[in-house]
Every structure is written in structure tokens, then in C-alpha cells.
Enzyme design. Structure first.
Site, PDB file in Angstrom:
ATOM      1  CB  SER A   4      -0.979  -0.055   1.184  1.00  0.00           C
ATOM      2  OG  SER A   4      -1.967   0.937   1.071  1.00  0.00           O
ATOM      3  CG  ASP A  62      -7.172  -2.834  -2.851  1.00  0.00           C
ATOM      4  OD1 ASP A  62      -7.844  -2.142  -2.057  1.00  0.00           O
ATOM      5  OD2 ASP A  62      -5.931  -2.900  -2.802  1.00  0.00           O
ATOM      6  CG  HIS A 102      -5.827  -2.470   0.764  1.00  0.00           C
ATOM      7  ND1 HIS A 102      -5.142  -2.043  -0.358  1.00  0.00           N
ATOM      8  CD2 HIS A 102      -5.223  -1.872   1.813  1.00  0.00           C
ATOM      9  CE1 HIS A 102      -4.180  -1.219   0.009  1.00  0.00           C
ATOM     10  NE2 HIS A 102      -4.208  -1.103   1.330  1.00  0.00           N
TER      11      HIS A 102
END
Length: 191
Positions: free
Chosen positions: A81, A135, A169
Site C-alpha cells: 500500500s 481491492d 486490500h
């Protein structure tokens, strides 16, 4: 508690079981400490001073590994991320030749500042970019846009984009196996 006004925590360094000949520097995502994310849309304002400050801190960590005897071309930078985003930015701006980058569920920060092929030492860097197709936090569109931009900045033959069906995610076993294979390929053991 994050942002530009706090001091950065010390990195967690795992000592080598024997003399280290390579290093993997992996950066975490949002939810701990680091630079602020103002928004997650293609037109969101970005914390440019924070990104650059964080990048300098990681470049200093790379310099320290080199001082400890690990050649920079035996260092892989990576992250998840926000950490993956920072890893990409550093690889494109550092003067240290890196072995590669693993960029998981992320995007290229300050992407408008990169125009045409980079002229730095990492023009031929290997990049493994991975993204889940479900995601909700960093939509796969960000990953797709990033990989297309990366292919204009570095040797496109060295940019790999892998997607994982049903992954949100987060991470999955197959992604970790792909990362392991990437690391094993770029950092073979030295006897």
C-alpha cells in the site's frame, strides 16, 4: 499519529543468521507511522514534502546497508500500500542502483513529476507489482495506471504486473509465493 511533525520510528532490522550478502527493505502501509495520505483518488492532492522526507529516510537506510557491506544492487525495496508507493518513488529517484522493487496493492505517488524515461541508475530495474482485483481501498485501476506509467519510465520488459482474483486490500499465499520467486531470482545466494 502520523504526519510530518513527528520523528520517524527506528526501523525494525532482523539480524542476519550469517554474513549478509543482500537485503530486503519492506515498508508497511498506512495505519502505523509515515507520511499522510490526503486522499485516494487519481486527482487527490499529495503530501509532497512528506513523501520526499520519507524517501530521504529510506535512502539513508539503503546507504547504511551499503556501509555495512551490502552492494546496493543486492538490495530489494518493497512495500504494501503506502509502503509500496514509497518504494516505487524511491526506486525512480535514488542514485543507488537497486536490485528490484516489490510493490503490493499500491500506486505511484507524485506521478505527474515523472515525464518520460528516467535517466537514473534504475532505468533497467526489475519491478514486481501485485494487486487484488477486489481491492476497495486502492482500486485495481490505480495499479493498472501505475504499471502503464512505470512502463514509460523504466525498461518495460522488466515490469511485471500480477493480479489476484478475489483479493481485497490484503495479501494471499500466491502473491507471497510470487514475491519469494522474484526475490530468489534477483538475489541468488553468494557462496
Amino acid at each position: 499519529m502520523c504526519g510530518n511533525i513527528m520523528s520517524a520510528p527506528l526501523p525494525a532490522i532482523v539480524p542476519a543468521a550469517r554474513k549478509a550478502t543482500a537485503a530486503v527493505i519492506f515498508l508497511h502501509g498506512l495505519g502505523d507511522t509515515g507520511f499522510d495520505i490526503i486522499g485516494l483518488s487519481p486527482d487527490s492532492q499529495e503530501d509532497e514534502p512528506g513523501i520526499k522526507h520519507a524517501a530521504e529516510s529510506i535512502k539513508a537506510l539503503i546507504d547504511q546497508e551499503v556501509k555495512n557491506g551490502i552492494p546496493s544492487n543486492r538490495i530489494i525495496l518493497g512495500g504494501f500500500s503506502q509502503g509500496g508507493a514509497l518504494s516505487l518513488y524511491i526506486a525512480l529517484t535514488t542514485q543507488q542502483k537497486l536490485a528490484g522493487v516489490t510493490a503490493l496493492s499500491c500506486w505511484l505517488p507524485l506521478r505527474a513529476s515523472f515525464q518520460g524515461p528516467i535517466s537514473g541508475v534504475n532505468r533497467d530495474i526489475s519491478i514486481l507489482q501485485c494487486h487484488g482485483d477486489c481491492d476497495p481501498l486502492v482500486p485495481m485501476m490505480f495499479g493498472s495506471l501505475t504499471v502503464e506509467k512505470l512502463k514509460t519510465l523504466v525498461n518495460p520488459a522488466n515490469v511485471t504486473f500480477k493480479t489476484y482474483e478475489g483479493m481485497m486490500h490484503s495479501s494471499c499465499h500466491q502473491e507471497m509465493m510470487d514475491v519469494k520467486q522474484f526475490i530468489d531470482k534477483l538475489l541468488p545466494p553468494i557462496d
